[in-house]
Design a protein around this motif. Structure first.
Motif, PDB file in Angstrom:
ATOM      1  N   GLY A   1     -22.539 -12.598 -14.723  1.00 34.17           N
ATOM      2  CA  GLY A   1     -23.528 -11.680 -14.163  1.00 34.17           C
ATOM      3  C   GLY A   1     -24.548 -12.398 -13.295  1.00 34.17           C
ATOM      4  N   ARG A   2     -24.995 -13.571 -13.770  1.00 29.90           N
ATOM      5  CA  ARG A   2     -25.964 -14.337 -12.987  1.00 29.90           C
ATOM      6  C   ARG A   2     -25.345 -14.826 -11.679  1.00 29.90           C
ATOM      7  N   LEU A   3     -24.091 -15.259 -11.733  1.00 32.26           N
ATOM      8  CA  LEU A   3     -23.423 -15.721 -10.516  1.00 32.26           C
ATOM      9  C   LEU A   3     -23.247 -14.576  -9.522  1.00 32.26           C
ATOM     10  N   ARG A   4     -22.896 -13.393 -10.021  1.00 33.93           N
ATOM     11  CA  ARG A   4     -22.761 -12.247  -9.129  1.00 33.93           C
ATOM     12  C   ARG A   4     -24.106 -11.874  -8.509  1.00 33.93           C
ATOM     13  N   SER A   5     -25.155 -11.972  -9.297  1.00 31.14           N
ATOM     14  CA  SER A   5     -26.494 -11.717  -8.763  1.00 31.14           C
ATOM     15  C   SER A   5     -26.855 -12.743  -7.699  1.00 31.14           C
ATOM     16  N   LEU A   6     -26.447 -14.003  -7.927  1.00 32.99           N
ATOM     17  CA  LEU A   6     -26.714 -15.059  -6.950  1.00 32.99           C
ATOM     18  C   LEU A   6     -25.998 -14.768  -5.633  1.00 32.99           C
ATOM     19  N   THR A   7     -24.714 -14.374  -5.718  1.00 30.15           N
ATOM     20  CA  THR A   7     -23.992 -14.082  -4.480  1.00 30.15           C
ATOM     21  C   THR A   7     -24.622 -12.928  -3.732  1.00 30.15           C
ATOM     22  N   PHE A   8     -25.150 -11.942  -4.464  1.00 30.95           N
ATOM     23  CA  PHE A   8     -25.811 -10.812  -3.801  1.00 30.95           C
ATOM     24  C   PHE A   8     -27.077 -11.280  -3.093  1.00 30.95           C
ATOM     25  N   ARG A   9     -27.862 -12.150  -3.742  1.00 28.80           N
ATOM     26  CA  ARG A   9     -29.086 -12.640  -3.106  1.00 28.80           C
ATOM     27  C   ARG A   9     -28.761 -13.517  -1.910  1.00 28.80           C
ATOM     28  N   LEU A  10     -27.684 -14.293  -2.024  1.00 30.86           N
ATOM     29  CA  LEU A  10     -27.310 -15.161  -0.906  1.00 30.86           C
ATOM     30  C   LEU A  10     -26.877 -14.359   0.310  1.00 30.86           C
ATOM     31  N   HIS A  11     -26.125 -13.300   0.075  1.00 24.18           N
ATOM     32  CA  HIS A  11     -25.618 -12.524   1.208  1.00 24.18           C
ATOM     33  C   HIS A  11     -25.451 -11.064   0.790  1.00 24.18           C
ATOM     34  N   PRO A  12     -26.550 -10.284   0.816  1.00 22.41           N
ATOM     35  CA  PRO A  12     -26.453  -8.872   0.433  1.00 22.41           C
ATOM     36  C   PRO A  12     -25.470  -8.122   1.327  1.00 22.41           C
ATOM     37  N   PRO A  13     -24.636  -7.277   0.772  1.00 23.62           N
ATOM     38  CA  PRO A  13     -23.672  -6.525   1.591  1.00 23.62           C
ATOM     39  C   PRO A  13     -24.388  -5.679   2.648  1.00 23.62           C
ATOM     40  N   GLY A  14     -23.887  -5.738   3.882  1.00 21.23           N
ATOM     41  CA  GLY A  14     -24.419  -4.883   4.933  1.00 21.23           C
ATOM     42  C   GLY A  14     -25.594  -5.441   5.691  1.00 21.23           C
ATOM     43  N   ILE A  15     -26.107  -6.622   5.316  1.00 20.67           N
ATOM     44  CA  ILE A  15     -27.297  -7.147   5.993  1.00 20.67           C
ATOM     45  C   ILE A  15     -27.016  -7.418   7.471  1.00 20.67           C
ATOM     46  N   ASP A  16     -25.762  -7.743   7.810  1.00 26.26           N
ATOM     47  CA  ASP A  16     -25.417  -8.014   9.202  1.00 26.26           C
ATOM     48  C   ASP A  16     -25.262  -6.732  10.016  1.00 26.26           C
ATOM     49  N   ARG A  17     -24.913  -5.644   9.349  1.00 27.25           N
ATOM     50  CA  ARG A  17     -24.628  -4.405  10.065  1.00 27.25           C
ATOM     51  C   ARG A  17     -25.814  -3.461  10.117  1.00 27.25           C
ATOM     52  N   GLN A  18     -26.691  -3.527   9.126  1.00 23.15           N
ATOM     53  CA  GLN A  18     -27.826  -2.618   9.054  1.00 23.15           C
ATOM     54  C   GLN A  18     -29.029  -3.212   9.780  1.00 23.15           C
TER      55      GLN A  18
ATOM     56  N   ALA B   1     -21.873 -18.068  -0.790  1.00 20.78           N
ATOM     57  CA  ALA B   1     -21.611 -16.842  -1.549  1.00 20.78           C
ATOM     58  C   ALA B   1     -20.116 -16.639  -1.747  1.00 20.78           C
ATOM     59  N   TRP B   2     -19.341 -16.871  -0.688  1.00 25.84           N
ATOM     60  CA  TRP B   2     -17.886 -16.724  -0.808  1.00 25.84           C
ATOM     61  C   TRP B   2     -17.306 -17.759  -1.774  1.00 25.84           C
ATOM     62  N   ASP B   3     -17.811 -19.003  -1.686  1.00 17.39           N
ATOM     63  CA  ASP B   3     -17.315 -20.043  -2.583  1.00 17.39           C
ATOM     64  C   ASP B   3     -17.611 -19.704  -4.040  1.00 17.39           C
ATOM     65  N   VAL B   4     -18.828 -19.233  -4.296  1.00 15.30           N
ATOM     66  CA  VAL B   4     -19.190 -18.872  -5.674  1.00 15.30           C
ATOM     67  C   VAL B   4     -18.328 -17.714  -6.156  1.00 15.30           C
ATOM     68  N   HIS B   5     -18.124 -16.721  -5.278  1.00 13.83           N
ATOM     69  CA  HIS B   5     -17.329 -15.559  -5.682  1.00 13.83           C
ATOM     70  C   HIS B   5     -15.861 -15.915  -5.905  1.00 13.83           C
ATOM     71  N   ASP B   6     -15.299 -16.678  -4.972  1.00 13.09           N
ATOM     72  CA  ASP B   6     -13.861 -16.943  -5.028  1.00 13.09           C
ATOM     73  C   ASP B   6     -13.496 -18.082  -5.967  1.00 13.09           C
ATOM     74  N   ASP B   7     -14.453 -18.938  -6.296  1.00 11.88           N
ATOM     75  CA  ASP B   7     -14.143 -20.097  -7.137  1.00 11.88           C
ATOM     76  C   ASP B   7     -14.830 -19.981  -8.489  1.00 11.88           C
ATOM     77  N   SER B   8     -16.154 -20.122  -8.492  1.00 12.76           N
ATOM     78  CA  SER B   8     -16.886 -20.194  -9.763  1.00 12.76           C
ATOM     79  C   SER B   8     -16.746 -18.918 -10.581  1.00 12.76           C
ATOM     80  N   ILE B   9     -16.935 -17.771  -9.944  1.00  4.50           N
ATOM     81  CA  ILE B   9     -16.866 -16.516 -10.702  1.00  4.50           C
ATOM     82  C   ILE B   9     -15.446 -16.291 -11.231  1.00  4.50           C
ATOM     83  N   GLN B  10     -14.460 -16.546 -10.388  1.00  2.00           N
ATOM     84  CA  GLN B  10     -13.079 -16.336 -10.838  1.00  2.00           C
ATOM     85  C   GLN B  10     -12.729 -17.276 -11.990  1.00  2.00           C
ATOM     86  N   ALA B  11     -13.230 -18.505 -11.932  1.00  2.00           N
ATOM     87  CA  ALA B  11     -12.980 -19.449 -13.030  1.00  2.00           C
ATOM     88  C   ALA B  11     -13.623 -18.950 -14.320  1.00  2.00           C
TER      89      ALA B  11
END
Length: 373
Positions: A211-228, A166-176
């Motif tokens: 948009g699809r890549l952002r949706s993918l990152t959310f499915r890979l690691h939804p925010p807060g799943i570790d804390r909730q 998820a981090w790789d997609v966000h920091d690399d693919s999405i930014q590109a």
């Protein structure tokens, strides 16, 4: 007046010795439990077949010896046998689990009950001792604990890898892709008019891909799943994705007796997440209902939609990646998964996973669990 004779009295007198003999035969013949008696000092005065099978001594070998011979050297040195007799006298009985020693020197895990025996005048006559070999049960418990530990490590490793992707997609693919979109915006005022429409379509495709890549990152690691916890995590997912993004009505009912371990919570979350994605992509449903409840030492979950259903058996879905993933997650956790679907009646995904207590630290191979002196 002379009392009338009791015609059954003589029969009862005759039956008493027979009952005592039958009871003795029962005790002597029991094989699953070692049942024997100790005198007040702890010396063995009786021995049954179960004790011989469990401990390896014949009656001729062991009667007259002190019962401390069954205890490992460290327990003998600590005075545990005598302490157990004193506790049985003080409390009436003692129950313990721990290592015991057979005639051949091998150890086995035993459940032991020692009961103080008193006569009608309150004088201690000795002790009754019942021993059960629990080695197989203990080995099964250790195997289950080890399997659970491996499962926890697997889930943690999967989540770590998902987070990395998820981090790789966000920091690399999405930014590109964002950079490509910005360049297309800069070109919009420079290209000839005849290319404007094509450039606009290209820009729209880039935005859709982002948009699809952002949706993918959310499915890979939804925010807060570790804390909730499980319930809050699923509630947030249903609100953010099902209601807000998909605009689909839903209900969420839950009745759990305790919060599951993080690994169990993640497993349930991921299966529900995949089931909801299938509803969104394939079911043509107008609503979805999610139910979670404690049952049979675990958690049973239903994801029910009102879609068209599928004109196929569950077996015909075995090559569908999402179905394989859901089933494997449930079965790896030690549970089960099923899907029920009929045309026109919607689809139900149902699964159960155990909800164990957090894994304890393993006990020392030579230690005792239970009562210690």
């Amino acid at each position: 007046m002379r009392p009338e004779a009791d015609p059954d009295r003589s029969l009862r007198k005759e039956a008493a010795p027979l009952s005592e003999a039958a009871f003795t035969l029962l005790v002597q013949g029991v094989l699953d439990y070692g049942i024997f008696m100790l005198d007040p000092e702890g010396y063995i005065i009786s021995w049954n077949a179960g004790a011989e099978r469990i401990k390896g001594y014949t009656a001729a070998d062991i009667v007259g010896r002190h019962f401390s011979v069954f205890y490992p050297p460290e327990d003998q040195a600590a005075g545990k046998p005598q302490w157990e007799l004193e506790t049985a006298v003080a409390d009436g009985r003692l129950e313990d689990e721990g290592w015991r020693v057979r005639k051949d020197g091998s150890r086995f895990w035993a459940n032991v009950v020692i009961t103080a025996l008193w006569d009608d005048k309150g004088v201690l006559q000795g002790f009754g001792k019942v021993t059960r070999d629990m080695s197989e049960r203990r080995a099964a418990q250790h195997a289950l604990t080890e399997r659970r530990r491996l499962f926890d490590h697997l889930v943690q490793a999967q989540e770590t890898e998902r987070r990395r992707i998820a981090w790789d997609v966000h920091d690399d693919s999405i930014q590109a892709m964002v950079a490509v979109g910005m360049r297309l915006e800069l070109l919009a005022d420079r290209v000839p008019q005849e290319h404007t429409a094509e450039l606009a379509r290209l820009d729209a495709s880039v935005r859709e891909a982002i948009g699809r890549l952002r949706s993918l990152t959310f499915r890979l690691h939804p925010p807060g799943i570790d804390r909730q916890g499980l319930i809050d995590g699923l509630s947030s997912h249903l609100d953010d994705v099902v209601a807000a993004s998909w605009r689909m009505p839903y209900s969420f009912d839950h009745a759990i007796d305790r919060e599951p371990t993080p690994e169990t919570a993640i497993t349930i979350f991921r299966i529900v997440q995949e089931a909801l994605l299938n509803v969104h992509k394939h079911a043509r449903a107008t609503r979805v209902d999610v139910h979670i409840a404690s049952a049979d030492g675990g958690l049973v979950t239903h994801v029910v939609d009102d879609g068209t259903g599928a004109p196929m058996s569950q077996d015909s879905t075995q090559n569908h990646f999402g179905v394989i993933e859901m089933r494997e997650r449930a079965e790896t956790a030690g549970g089960w998964w099923s899907m029920h679907s009929r045309p026109g009646t919607g689809t139900t995904v149902e699964f159960w996973v155990p909800n164990p207590l957090p894994t304890p630290e393993p006990d020392s191979p030579a230690g005792d669990v239970g009562v210690a002196p």
